[in-house]
Design an enzyme around this catalytic site. Structure first.
Site, short mmCIF file in Angstrom:
data_model
loop_
_atom_site.label_atom_id
_atom_site.label_comp_id
_atom_site.label_asym_id
_atom_site.label_seq_id
_atom_site.Cartn_x
_atom_site.Cartn_y
_atom_site.Cartn_z
CG HIS A 82 0.60 -4.27 -10.71
ND1 HIS A 82 1.18 -3.38 -10.36
CD2 HIS A 82 0.55 -5.26 -9.81
CE1 HIS A 82 2.02 -3.57 -9.05
NE2 HIS A 82 1.48 -4.77 -8.76
CG ASP A 161 -0.10 0.71 0.03
OD1 ASP A 161 -0.67 -0.39 0.64
OD2 ASP A 161 0.64 0.71 -0.81
NE ARG A 168 0.32 -5.50 4.85
CZ ARG A 168 0.14 -5.55 3.49
NH1 ARG A 168 0.34 -4.38 2.64
NH2 ARG A 168 0.48 -6.59 2.74
CB SER A 183 -1.22 -3.29 -0.72
OG SER A 183 -0.02 -2.64 -0.79
CE LYS A 187 0.71 -0.22 -3.94
NZ LYS A 187 1.50 -0.73 -3.25
N1 URA Z 1 3.09 -5.25 -3.43
C1 URA Z 1 2.32 -4.08 -3.04
O1 URA Z 1 2.07 -3.27 -3.40
N2 URA Z 1 1.81 -4.54 -1.74
C2 URA Z 1 1.93 -5.48 -1.03
O2 URA Z 1 1.31 -5.58 -0.02
C3 URA Z 1 2.53 -6.51 -1.62
C4 URA Z 1 3.26 -6.37 -2.78
#
Ligand code: URA
Length: 434
Positions: A82, A161, A168, A183, A187
């Site tokens: 990632h 999320d 946010r 966050s 995922k």
């Molecule tokens: N990428 C994400 O998936 N979440 C965040 O909070 C910031 C960047």
């Protein structure tokens, strides 16, 4: 449990229990808790942070808020990769060929580009016919037969999320490092891998602008990974100037193919080989970094990485004649040179400005449902550390609209900083956290 008690507890900087966190996230996802109460909680987290246990439990609660992918039918150790985002970042495209050729399963859910950073799915979809809407069955079968598959995220992974991120964004709480870490990791954990290699980009084209905050983010993500029984490594990479020379969807496919054919730029190769080495270590295909590097270099020099990329594109419906003859992908109607206005050494190429120039050309999107023009972009002819003489070409702009090319031209000129002093090429690998 009462929401106000939990907000009160976090406000007083006391540790929430596992049960309290899971209850809070579950009821927020079910819309039993309104945004205004979650906003107050997020602001309390912003000021007081999260303990190690709270961080892990928040991530697990978000991971479990929707579908999770079960990849247990895939043979072997599945390592996900990632990137926290960048400009000119074609690393995943290159690793598809290399890691797949080395017989390691690479099953990756990827995103589309948003804002000035690009997305792997958009890049691949610039190849005519390429399909990223694979069903879970097709995804698993592809990895089992050819080692690699990339799919756009279709299942509802970590919906908590998604809701929290949007909240946010409008409550000035995006830039809290624990919230970012949970966050991203929620995922990753929902997408079913056995191990995770994180590319935490640092610099003007990245989410994290300085090494210290990137290191803190990396440490938190690695900690979450370990507390979730996933071997996790984070590599801090330089994203102050764009990676490689091509920025733009089809232009980046062309650069990835050239790299797989043995003509990679040194900065791209350094990032690819470092991330790839940790993937191979986690997958138990190599015993040390040196051995992993030799395997990867060989996969490029003997053509197996390039052949694996062709097989992958064909398997997902893409027309491989465009990979074999990648010049055909780059079909913008206007090519404009950007010439140096002075002589000297290139000290800076602001990655964010270059990414925004590609957006101005139509190659990126403001909102997720915007259409993009895959043929436009920028090709850098000079990178940081290069010497340049007045009038020489710094970059080429590929566009389809004269006005947009004019705008991009001004932006590219402003992105370059030329100075008389000689300067070294920047270091690409800034730290490794494991
Ligand atoms: N990428 C994400 O998936 N979440 C965040 O909070 C910031 C960047």
């Amino acid at each position: 449990m009462r929401v106000t008690d939990l907000i009160e507890k976090k406000k007083a900087n006391k540790e929430l229990t596992k049960e309290e966190i899971h209850w809070f996230i579950k009821n927020y996802t079910l819309e039993n808790i309104p945004d205004y109460q979650m906003s107050a909680f997020l602001m309390a987290v912003y000021f007081n942070g999260l303990s190690k246990n709270e961080l892990t439990e928040l991530t697990h609660a978000m991971r479990s808020s929707g579908d999770t992918l079960d990849l247990s039918e895939i043979k072997g150790i599945k390592v996900d990769k990632h990137s926290s985002g960048g400009v000119g970042d074609k690393v995943t495209l290159i690793l598809i060929g290399i890691i797949g050729a080395l017989d390691v399963p690479f099953a990756k859910m990827s995103g589309r580009g948003l804002g000035y950073t690009g997305g792997t799915i958009d890049k691949l979809e610039s190849i005519p016919g390429f399909r990223s809407d694979l069903s879970t069955r097709e995804f698993i079968d592809s990895v089992n037969s050819i080692n690699v598959a990339i799919a756009a995220q279709t299942t509802e992974l970590a919906p908590a999320d998604k809701k929290l991120y949007a909240l946010r964004d409008v409550t000035a709480t995006v830039d809290e490092i624990s919230l970012i870490a949970s966050s991203i990791m929620s995922k990753k954990l929902a997408s079913g891998c056995d191990g995770i290699v994180l590319d935490v980009t640092v610099g003007s084209g990245a989410f994290m602008k300085d090494v210290e905050s990137a290191r803190k983010l990396a440490q938190k993500m690695v900690e979450i990974g370990k507390n979730s029984d996933k071997e996790t490594v984070a590599v801090l990479t330089n994203m102050d100037e764009p990676l490689g020379y091509g920025i733009g969807n089809s232009i980046e496919i062309a650069e990835a193919v050239r790299t797989l054919k043995g003509y990679g730029m040194p900065d791209v190769l350094e990032v690819v080989y470092t991330l790839g080495a940790y993937m191979l270590l986690i997958a138990k295909k190599a015993n040390n970094i040196g051995e992993a590097r030799v395997l990867m270099e060989t996969a490029i020099s003997n053509g197996s990485a390039y052949n694996k990329f062709l097989e992958f594109v064909q398997n997902q419906g893409g027309d491989i004649s465009y990979v074999k003859n990648y010049d055909a992908l780059i079909n913008a109607s206007i090519i404009r040179e950007v010439n140096a206005e002075e002589s000297g050494y290139i000290h800076r190429i602001d990655a964010r400005t270059v990414g925004e120039a590609v957006m101005a050309l139509g190659g990126g999107r403001e909102n997720l449902d915007d259409e993009i023009d895959a043929s436009v972009g920028v090709v850098l002819n000079k990178k940081i550390g290069d010497q340049v003489k007045r009038g020489q070409i710094l970059a080429y702009i590929y566009g389809n609209d004269e006005n947009k090319v004019d705008t991009a031209y001004e932006m590219i000129v402003s992105a370059y900083e030329i100075n008389e002093e000689r300067i070294e090429r920047p270091k690409m690998i800034l730290d490794i956290i494991q």
